[in-house]
Write an enzyme that holds these catalytic residues in place. Sequence first.
Site, PDB file in Angstrom:
ATOM      1  N   CYS A  14      40.189  39.951  48.894  1.00 54.23           N
ATOM      2  CA  CYS A  14      40.279  38.612  48.181  1.00 54.23           C
ATOM      3  C   CYS A  14      41.420  38.871  47.115  1.00 54.23           C
ATOM      4  CB  CYS A  14      39.634  37.594  47.893  1.00 54.23           C
ATOM      5  SG  CYS A  14      40.330  36.005  46.912  1.00 54.23           S
ATOM      6  N   CYS A  60      40.035  37.558  43.797  1.00 54.06           N
ATOM      7  CA  CYS A  60      38.480  37.649  43.602  1.00 54.06           C
ATOM      8  C   CYS A  60      37.981  38.522  42.401  1.00 54.06           C
ATOM      9  CB  CYS A  60      37.680  37.361  44.993  1.00 54.06           C
ATOM     10  SG  CYS A  60      37.777  36.471  45.837  1.00 54.06           S
TER      11      CYS A  60
END
Length: 98
Positions: free
Chosen positions: A23, A26
């Site tokens: 991600c 993230c």
Amino acid sequence: MSSFKDIIKGDIPVLVDFHADWCGPCQTMNPIIEEIKNLYGEKLRVIKINVDKNQAASQKYKVKGVPTFLLFKQGEISWRASGIHSRADLKNVIDKVV
């Protein structure tokens, strides 16, 4: 070692970061979360949960996207949000419970 349930029910607020290795957002949040962890020290616990490796926890807390953040105070969710957040935004939220 304490269980997740015991940790979130404790007196110290807990910021849980549901994330994934793949991600991008993230990865953007990682240094910000690390700054927050260092800023609060013993007044805040930070737990990172990889959604791919902990699907049961992700399902229990209905995590649909990553990153998703939950802030627990004595076992109760006091804040929940997904996506990228600035250090200042996180600090404002955390200051209300610490």
